[in-house]
Scaffold this motif. Sequence first.
Motif, PDB file in Angstrom:
ATOM      1  N   CYS A 114       0.858  -0.993  -0.035  1.00 39.89           N
ATOM      2  CA  CYS A 114       0.123  -0.015  -0.020  1.00 39.89           C
ATOM      3  C   CYS A 114       0.884   1.151   0.161  1.00 39.89           C
ATOM      4  O   CYS A 114       0.681   2.249  -0.732  1.00 39.89           O
ATOM      5  CB  CYS A 114      -0.893   0.045   1.147  1.00 39.89           C
ATOM      6  N   GLU A 115       2.098   1.105   0.685  1.00 40.24           N
ATOM      7  CA  GLU A 115       2.840   2.353   0.712  1.00 40.24           C
ATOM      8  C   GLU A 115       3.593   2.610  -0.712  1.00 40.24           C
ATOM      9  O   GLU A 115       3.708   3.660  -1.024  1.00 40.24           O
ATOM     10  CB  GLU A 115       3.908   2.418   1.761  1.00 40.24           C
ATOM     11  N   GLN A 116       3.918   1.490  -1.234  1.00 38.85           N
ATOM     12  CA  GLN A 116       4.672   1.468  -2.447  1.00 38.85           C
ATOM     13  C   GLN A 116       4.000   2.012  -3.659  1.00 38.85           C
ATOM     14  O   GLN A 116       4.326   2.815  -4.489  1.00 38.85           O
ATOM     15  CB  GLN A 116       5.016   0.146  -3.105  1.00 38.85           C
ATOM     16  N   PHE A 117       2.456   2.079  -3.571  1.00 35.99           N
ATOM     17  CA  PHE A 117       1.509   2.429  -4.578  1.00 35.99           C
ATOM     18  C   PHE A 117       0.791   3.835  -4.019  1.00 35.99           C
ATOM     19  O   PHE A 117      -0.269   4.276  -4.377  1.00 35.99           O
ATOM     20  CB  PHE A 117       0.699   1.512  -4.995  1.00 35.99           C
ATOM     21  N   ASP A 118       1.420   4.280  -2.948  1.00 38.53           N
ATOM     22  CA  ASP A 118       0.758   5.700  -2.252  1.00 38.53           C
ATOM     23  C   ASP A 118      -0.509   5.397  -1.705  1.00 38.53           C
ATOM     24  O   ASP A 118      -1.432   6.396  -2.016  1.00 38.53           O
ATOM     25  CB  ASP A 118       1.116   6.716  -3.376  1.00 38.53           C
ATOM     26  N   LEU A 119      -0.985   4.173  -1.330  1.00 33.62           N
ATOM     27  CA  LEU A 119      -2.413   4.351  -0.855  1.00 33.62           C
ATOM     28  C   LEU A 119      -2.599   4.450   0.313  1.00 33.62           C
ATOM     29  O   LEU A 119      -3.648   5.087   0.748  1.00 33.62           O
ATOM     30  CB  LEU A 119      -2.826   2.675  -1.277  1.00 33.62           C
ATOM     31  N   LEU A 120      -1.908   3.913   1.381  1.00 33.04           N
ATOM     32  CA  LEU A 120      -1.924   4.273   2.955  1.00 33.04           C
ATOM     33  C   LEU A 120      -0.593   4.492   3.440  1.00 33.04           C
ATOM     34  O   LEU A 120       0.572   4.207   2.644  1.00 33.04           O
ATOM     35  CB  LEU A 120      -2.364   3.012   3.430  1.00 33.04           C
ATOM     36  N   VAL A 121      -0.693   5.041   4.522  1.00 35.11           N
ATOM     37  CA  VAL A 121       0.634   5.077   5.205  1.00 35.11           C
ATOM     38  C   VAL A 121       0.623   3.982   6.518  1.00 35.11           C
ATOM     39  O   VAL A 121      -0.479   3.774   7.096  1.00 35.11           O
ATOM     40  CB  VAL A 121       0.872   6.569   5.699  1.00 35.11           C
ATOM     41  N   LYS A 122       2.014   3.508   6.809  1.00 31.81           N
ATOM     42  CA  LYS A 122       2.113   2.632   7.913  1.00 31.81           C
ATOM     43  C   LYS A 122       2.543   3.451   9.172  1.00 31.81           C
ATOM     44  O   LYS A 122       3.637   4.112   9.110  1.00 31.81           O
ATOM     45  CB  LYS A 122       3.253   1.756   7.613  1.00 31.81           C
ATOM     46  N   LEU A 123       1.769   3.612  10.313  1.00 34.41           N
ATOM     47  CA  LEU A 123       2.096   4.284  11.325  1.00 34.41           C
ATOM     48  C   LEU A 123       3.067   3.659  12.182  1.00 34.41           C
ATOM     49  O   LEU A 123       3.399   2.680  12.248  1.00 34.41           O
ATOM     50  CB  LEU A 123       0.851   4.388  12.385  1.00 34.41           C
ATOM     51  N   PRO A 124       4.167   4.541  12.732  1.00 37.87           N
ATOM     52  CA  PRO A 124       5.240   4.060  13.610  1.00 37.87           C
ATOM     53  C   PRO A 124       4.944   3.616  14.786  1.00 37.87           C
ATOM     54  O   PRO A 124       5.058   4.183  15.987  1.00 37.87           O
ATOM     55  CB  PRO A 124       6.089   5.275  13.707  1.00 37.87           C
ATOM     56  N   VAL A 125       4.074   2.582  15.038  1.00 41.04           N
ATOM     57  CA  VAL A 125       3.630   2.200  16.197  1.00 41.04           C
ATOM     58  C   VAL A 125       4.150   0.392  16.201  1.00 41.04           C
ATOM     59  O   VAL A 125       3.715  -0.482  15.109  1.00 41.04           O
ATOM     60  CB  VAL A 125       2.226   2.170  16.453  1.00 41.04           C
ATOM     61  N   SER A 126       4.267   0.006  17.349  1.00 46.73           N
ATOM     62  CA  SER A 126       4.757  -1.645  17.463  1.00 46.73           C
ATOM     63  C   SER A 126       3.963  -2.346  17.560  1.00 46.73           C
ATOM     64  O   SER A 126       2.783  -2.088  18.299  1.00 46.73           O
ATOM     65  CB  SER A 126       5.939  -1.725  18.582  1.00 46.73           C
ATOM     66  N   MET A 127       3.706  -3.417  16.678  1.00 46.44           N
ATOM     67  CA  MET A 127       2.663  -4.290  16.708  1.00 46.44           C
ATOM     68  C   MET A 127       3.562  -5.784  16.585  1.00 46.44           C
ATOM     69  O   MET A 127       4.346  -6.062  15.409  1.00 46.44           O
ATOM     70  CB  MET A 127       1.712  -4.314  15.689  1.00 46.44           C
ATOM     71  N   ARG A 128       3.293  -6.809  17.452  1.00 47.11           N
ATOM     72  CA  ARG A 128       3.780  -8.076  17.311  1.00 47.11           C
ATOM     73  C   ARG A 128       3.041  -9.134  15.993  1.00 47.11           C
ATOM     74  O   ARG A 128       2.085  -8.614  15.685  1.00 47.11           O
ATOM     75  CB  ARG A 128       3.521  -8.724  18.794  1.00 47.11           C
ATOM     76  N   ALA A 129       4.124  -9.869  15.980  1.00 45.19           N
ATOM     77  CA  ALA A 129       3.288 -10.888  14.621  1.00 45.19           C
ATOM     78  C   ALA A 129       2.255 -11.762  15.354  1.00 45.19           C
ATOM     79  O   ALA A 129       2.218 -11.882  16.344  1.00 45.19           O
ATOM     80  CB  ALA A 129       4.588 -11.457  14.395  1.00 45.19           C
ATOM     81  N   LEU A 130       1.668 -12.467  14.493  1.00 45.21           N
ATOM     82  CA  LEU A 130       0.462 -13.376  15.010  1.00 45.21           C
ATOM     83  C   LEU A 130       1.244 -14.428  15.794  1.00 45.21           C
ATOM     84  O   LEU A 130       2.305 -14.872  15.304  1.00 45.21           O
ATOM     85  CB  LEU A 130      -0.294 -13.728  13.964  1.00 45.21           C
ATOM     86  N   ILE A 131       0.597 -15.056  16.813  1.00 44.05           N
ATOM     87  CA  ILE A 131       1.318 -16.205  17.547  1.00 44.05           C
ATOM     88  C   ILE A 131       1.533 -17.275  16.685  1.00 44.05           C
ATOM     89  O   ILE A 131       2.523 -18.019  16.658  1.00 44.05           O
ATOM     90  CB  ILE A 131       0.217 -16.453  18.764  1.00 44.05           C
ATOM     91  N   GLU A 132       0.496 -17.740  15.845  1.00 46.77           N
ATOM     92  CA  GLU A 132       0.696 -18.827  14.922  1.00 46.77           C
ATOM     93  C   GLU A 132       1.185 -18.481  13.529  1.00 46.77           C
ATOM     94  O   GLU A 132       0.281 -17.851  12.918  1.00 46.77           O
ATOM     95  CB  GLU A 132      -0.488 -19.861  14.936  1.00 46.77           C
ATOM     96  N   PRO A 133       2.230 -19.214  13.136  1.00 47.15           N
ATOM     97  CA  PRO A 133       2.752 -18.780  11.614  1.00 47.15           C
ATOM     98  C   PRO A 133       1.484 -19.555  10.628  1.00 47.15           C
ATOM     99  O   PRO A 133       0.856 -20.520  11.257  1.00 47.15           O
ATOM    100  CB  PRO A 133       3.777 -19.560  11.470  1.00 47.15           C
TER     101      PRO A 133
END
Length: 311
Positions: free
Chosen positions: A264-283
């Motif tokens: 989304c950022e590459q195509f200027d659709l949205l911005v990723k906010l600088p806030v920490s989020m962990r990965a989902l528990i299960e791959p």
Amino acid sequence: MDKVPSLCSIAARLRLKQLRLLIALDDRGSLHKAAEHISISQSGATKALHEVESMIGMPLFERQPKGLVANEMGRCMIRYARLIYSDVAHLREEMISIMQGQGGRLSVGVIMGAVPLLTRALTELRLKQPQLSVELVENTSATLLGLLDQGRLDLAICRASVGQRSATYDCIELTEEPLAVVASKQHPLAAADALQLSQLSDYRWVVYPKDMPMRQALERELNEAGLQVPRYPLETSSTFATILLVQQDPTLLAVIPVEVARFCEQFDLLVKLPVSMRALIEPYGVISRAGADLSPAAALLINELQQDLTT
């Protein structure tokens, strides 16, 4: 157990016509409509249903005001009828592909976070197998596992743990799914250099449906930060709807996989906010029905997926 017919008896007496009828009865709810759908007489449908019920030794449907409704044994028979009929349909399609010198057919389901990985793998695979026909279905893990159960998918790239019968699947683990919070370019926090989760609590969210891993991850992060879960959220399992809603409303936020956020950022659709989020528990992984023989195309796709993750 004494009343259950032997495998030899089932193989000798069960017919594809009977399986088609069971599926049509489940879809249409009446003998008349089912018979019409599969182009047989109503008396022929009655006879075919009686043959199956005699073989099993018990009725498969109950007559209710809304029509014929499958009982527990009926639902079991219908589920396997769909699997068998789907496999026969795939057999015919592969026979056509072989006769026409084509590359076969592959039906794959995928969760949102694995879409970038799958599309890269499919691009590589189709360079090697240009005549391969591919059906791609994006949805939640629960929905994809249901389609896999019905034989409508050859593979699903998702999480097996959300299914009701996780032991009935084979899983090849692929990778974790890091998460990101995204917003419109016009969002008040879009230009922030660093953010805490608490600074997002006053905004509305687009979220995945309840009991889905993405929703659970967001609520886990908020609970651990001592924050309330989103009130009055917009709820959808659609990636496209999520992106459009957030893009068009500068007050909305959403949690999506990092790979999708980068796109989304590459195509200027949205911005990723600088806030920490962990990965989902299960791959997530490549899921197939336990013991099912994979087609050559399915095996090649799995190889491409694994190669992508190692490069």
